[in-house]
Scaffold this active site. Structure first.
Site, PDB file in Angstrom:
ATOM      1  N   SER A 119       0.831  -1.204   0.000  1.00 23.78           N
ATOM      2  CA  SER A 119       0.000   0.000   0.000  1.00 23.78           C
ATOM      3  C   SER A 119       0.858   1.243   0.000  1.00 23.78           C
ATOM      4  O   SER A 119       0.455   2.276  -0.533  1.00 23.78           O
ATOM      5  CB  SER A 119      -0.847   0.061   1.272  1.00 23.78           C
ATOM      6  N   ASN A 190      -5.044   6.230  -1.705  1.00 22.59           N
ATOM      7  CA  ASN A 190      -4.524   6.600  -0.385  1.00 22.59           C
ATOM      8  C   ASN A 190      -3.913   7.989  -0.385  1.00 22.59           C
ATOM      9  O   ASN A 190      -3.989   8.715   0.609  1.00 22.59           O
ATOM     10  CB  ASN A 190      -3.488   5.577   0.088  1.00 22.59           C
TER      11      ASN A 190
HETATM   12  N1  LIG Z   1      -5.091  -4.705   5.318  1.00 24.07           N
HETATM   13  C1  LIG Z   1      -5.448  -3.859   4.359  1.00 24.07           C
HETATM   14  O1  LIG Z   1      -6.473  -3.185   4.442  1.00 24.07           O
HETATM   15  C2  LIG Z   1      -4.590  -3.733   3.132  1.00 24.07           C
HETATM   16  C3  LIG Z   1      -5.154  -3.173   1.977  1.00 24.07           C
HETATM   17  C4  LIG Z   1      -4.384  -3.097   0.815  1.00 24.07           C
HETATM   18  C5  LIG Z   1      -3.081  -3.550   0.837  1.00 24.07           C
HETATM   19  N2  LIG Z   1      -2.548  -4.084   1.987  1.00 24.07           N
HETATM   20  C6  LIG Z   1      -1.168  -4.562   1.934  1.00 24.07           C
HETATM   21  O2  LIG Z   1      -1.199  -5.974   1.856  1.00 24.07           O
HETATM   22  C7  LIG Z   1      -0.043  -6.512   2.521  1.00 24.07           C
HETATM   23  C8  LIG Z   1      -0.487  -7.489   3.586  1.00 24.07           C
HETATM   24  O3  LIG Z   1      -1.340  -6.840   4.498  1.00 24.07           O
HETATM   25  P1  LIG Z   1      -2.352  -7.661   5.416  1.00 24.07           P
HETATM   26  O4  LIG Z   1      -3.196  -6.652   6.089  1.00 24.07           O
HETATM   27  O5  LIG Z   1      -2.989  -8.751   4.650  1.00 24.07           O
HETATM   28  O6  LIG Z   1      -1.317  -8.288   6.471  1.00 24.07           O
HETATM   29  P2  LIG Z   1      -1.513  -9.542   7.426  1.00 24.07           P
HETATM   30  O7  LIG Z   1      -0.579  -9.337   8.544  1.00 24.07           O
HETATM   31  O8  LIG Z   1      -2.967  -9.772   7.703  1.00 24.07           O
HETATM   32  O9  LIG Z   1      -1.022 -10.771   6.529  1.00 24.07           O
HETATM   33  C9  LIG Z   1       0.316 -10.981   6.178  1.00 24.07           C
HETATM   34  C10 LIG Z   1       0.529 -12.476   6.041  1.00 24.07           C
HETATM   35  O10 LIG Z   1       1.846 -12.699   5.538  1.00 24.07           O
HETATM   36  C11 LIG Z   1       2.356 -13.847   6.165  1.00 24.07           C
HETATM   37  N3  LIG Z   1       3.824 -13.845   6.102  1.00 24.07           N
HETATM   38  C12 LIG Z   1       4.711 -13.154   6.840  1.00 24.07           C
HETATM   39  N4  LIG Z   1       5.980 -13.458   6.471  1.00 24.07           N
HETATM   40  C13 LIG Z   1       5.877 -14.348   5.470  1.00 24.07           C
HETATM   41  C14 LIG Z   1       6.833 -15.049   4.691  1.00 24.07           C
HETATM   42  N5  LIG Z   1       8.136 -14.860   4.863  1.00 24.07           N
HETATM   43  N6  LIG Z   1       6.384 -15.923   3.749  1.00 24.07           N
HETATM   44  C15 LIG Z   1       5.071 -16.125   3.562  1.00 24.07           C
HETATM   45  N7  LIG Z   1       4.116 -15.488   4.285  1.00 24.07           N
HETATM   46  C16 LIG Z   1       4.508 -14.609   5.215  1.00 24.07           C
HETATM   47  C17 LIG Z   1       1.846 -13.755   7.589  1.00 24.07           C
HETATM   48  O11 LIG Z   1       1.864 -15.033   8.226  1.00 24.07           O
HETATM   49  C18 LIG Z   1       0.436 -13.233   7.361  1.00 24.07           C
HETATM   50  O12 LIG Z   1      -0.523 -14.249   7.232  1.00 24.07           O
HETATM   51  C19 LIG Z   1       0.745  -5.316   3.042  1.00 24.07           C
HETATM   52  O13 LIG Z   1       1.705  -4.952   2.102  1.00 24.07           O
HETATM   53  C20 LIG Z   1      -0.319  -4.240   3.133  1.00 24.07           C
HETATM   54  O14 LIG Z   1       0.221  -2.937   3.010  1.00 24.07           O
HETATM   55  C21 LIG Z   1      -3.269  -4.196   3.123  1.00 24.07           C
END
Ligand SMILES: NC(=O)c1ccc[n+]([C@@H]2O[C@H](COP(=O)([O-])OP(=O)(O)OC[C@H]3O[C@@H](n4cnc5c(N)ncnc54)[C@H](O)[C@@H]3O)[C@@H](O)[C@H]2O)c1
Length: 494
Positions: A119, A190
């Site tokens: 993001s 954003n």
């Molecule tokens: N949450 C939101 O609203 C949102 C919206 C758009 C984009 N994003 C982006 O999406 C990405 C993830 O966000 P999220 O909210 O889903 O996070 P989250 O913490 O819910 O999920 C991240 C996942 O990645 C896994 N992970 C960590 N290290 C890892 C590795 N080495 N190999 C494989 N898996 C691994 C974790 O176990 C976890 O399940 C970020 O870059 C965030 O900026 C989030």
């Protein structure tokens, strides 16, 4: 290029949703997580989402099984060897993303597309971690991924020609609407949303308006589905703060300096809905601070002052219909002096001219059903309360604002529109894409350029000029493109 199988790395909040989106479109998904527990948890999120769709009748049991059958939980990265695209959806930390890209480089075919769902990190800095940065794009889904239709497709200076277009086609195949942009902090949605939310916190913190009035100004005044302060609580104040910090790092400028109150609330652990308390409390503990609730018995006679025009005529007829006597002569006795106000003009000089400045408030019908009650430095508390009762008697939701340019609705809206216009002026995105991004990514019923048309470019220009003159903040300076548009619309040369 044909995309038959993808790898989704990280099955958290976003990754589980993204895996579901691919699988629903008939694309095979290799699901990779950090360990078995995380994989089980991630598949649990996905299964719960599919089960919800079945229980709501949006998916049959057979379809659910078919979708689930397309998802192949993988013990490690080597399972991604044959995929056409891999998307990383791991936590927003550059070192983790870099590590994932190094792994993907190692296992994926050289033709595979590598995408990041980041993001706020620079896609370029993530791409630079790959041996093949030309095949890296941003593919930014919105939360919840199965529902939100926007995908921002981000290309960097290193991205191969045609790759972003191919990924945009893929997004369409997934039932999404892509917006193709370059790599700038916050992309479109954003970068526009966060400074607007931040400004709302500043208005709250500085006592410009109350929490409920700020949110009502956005919903009833601008027509947004949610007020900015409620939306901050939903997004999370901590997430919002970190995106603002990234935006500030890239763009500088007052719009992106996180409001001190935002920092304090995050430091205090009041991060929003997820912590049970942010700007609001969850579940709601306090009664709304409705301006009308403070109102006293309505006035029987009101002195109406103004330059004439439609707003004033409507006020006069609405007041008459509600049984309120109207006089135009401030020397006649009355319960209240109402100055029919416009957001680019100050109320105070007109109030002083009546000789009854303490009895006078401004009133501006900012949108159908919404009145801004404008308090000058001279307005008495009693006259403000009487004005609240008048608004209630006229069936208007009242919000309070000081006698400052834009009052409340414009103070929120005009700088937000200026940001959107500047984004187009800078050549970053087309107006139609900005509207698409805000409607499909942020749930706006109308995009900023449609809101600009509705508010009137001239009114927005006048409002911004007044705000800029009052505060001197360059963020409020009208973008030249707006002035040009007004000139063109007026049919004048130049
Ligand atoms: N949450 C939101 O609203 C949102 C919206 C758009 C984009 N994003 C982006 O999406 C990405 C993830 O966000 P999220 O909210 O889903 O996070 P989250 O913490 O819910 O999920 C991240 C996942 O990645 C896994 N992970 C960590 N290290 C890892 C590795 N080495 N190999 C494989 N898996 C691994 C974790 O176990 C976890 O399940 C970020 O870059 C965030 O900026 C989030």
């Amino acid at each position: 290029m044909e995309i038959r199988e993808v790898a989704v790395v990280g099955l958290g909040t976003m990754g589980a949703g993204i895996a579901e989106v691919f699988a629903r479109s008939g694309i095979g998904v290799v699901a990779i997580e950090v360990d078995q527990d995380a994989l089980t948890r991630g598949l649990g999120i996905l299964d719960a989402s599919l089960a919800r769709a079945v229980s709501r009748g949006r998916l049959s049991q057979a379809e659910q099984d078919e979708i689930r059958g397309r998802i192949r939980p993988a013990p490690g990265f080597s399972a991604a060897a044959g995929v056409d695209l891999a998307i990383e959806v791991v936590p927003e930390r550059i070192e983790i993303k870099r590590q994932i890209f190094a792994e993907l480089d190692r296992v994926c075919s050289p033709d595979a597309i590598l995408a990041t769902n980041t993001s706020s990190l620079s896609v370029t800095s993530v791409a630079a971690a790959s041996q093949h940065p030309h095949r890296v794009v941003g593919m930014h889904f919105f939360n919840p991924a199965p529902v939100m239709r926007l995908v921002e497709v981000v290309s960097t200076v290193l991205t191969a020609d045609g790759l972003a277009a191919a990924v945009a086609d893929l997004a369409r195949r997934l039932g999404k609407t892509p917006v193709q942009v370059g790599d700038r902090a916050g992309f479109v949605a954003n970068a526009l949303l966060l400074p607007y939310l931040n400004h709302a916190v500043t208005l709250l913190e500085t006592g410009y308006a109350t929490r409920d009035d700020i949110d009502a100004a956005a919903t009833a005044g601008i027509g947004l589905p949610m007020g900015p302060l409620a939306l901050l609580d939903l997004i999370g104040l901590d997430t919002s703060l970190s995106i603002l910090e990234v935006l500030h790092g890239e763009f500088g400028g007052s719009r992106y300096v996180p409001a001190p109150l935002l920092r304090r609330l995050v430091a205090a652990g009041r991060t929003g809905r997820k912590s049970g308390q942010g700007i609001y409390q969850y579940p709601a503990a306090d009664t709304p601070q409705d301006g009308n609730a403070l109102a006293e018995p309505g006035p029987s006679t009101v002195t109406l002052i103004g330059p004439g025009g439609a707003q004033e005529a409507e006020l006069a007829s609405a007041a008459a219909a509600a049984g309120v006597n109207i006089t135009r002569n401030p020397a006649h006795p009355s319960d209240l002096v109402v100055i029919a106000a416009t957001p680019d003009q100050r109320v105070l000089p007109a109030a002083i001219e009546t000789g009854r400045a303490a009895d006078a408030v401004g009133l501006h019908v900012a949108a159908p059903g919404l009145a801004e009650i404008v308090t000058t430095r001279a307005s008495s508390a009693a006259s403000v309360a009487t004005a609240g009762a008048l608004a209630a008697g006229l069936g208007l939701r009242a919000v309070g604002a000081p006698d400052r340019p834009g009052f409340l609705v414009g103070a929120l809206l005009y700088p937000h529109l200026a940001d959107a216009i500047r984004m187009v002026q800078d050549g970053y995105a087309a107006a139609a894409d900005v509207d698409t991004a805000m409607m499909l990514g942020c749930g706006y019923p109308q995009g900023p350029f449609q809101l600009l048309d509705k508010a009137g470019a001239q009114a927005v220009l006048d409002g911004l000029r007044a705000m800029h003159a009052a505060y001197g903040d360059p963020a409020f300076a009208p973008p030249p493109l707006l002035a040009e548009q007004v000139t063109v619309a007026a049919g004048l040369p130049g």
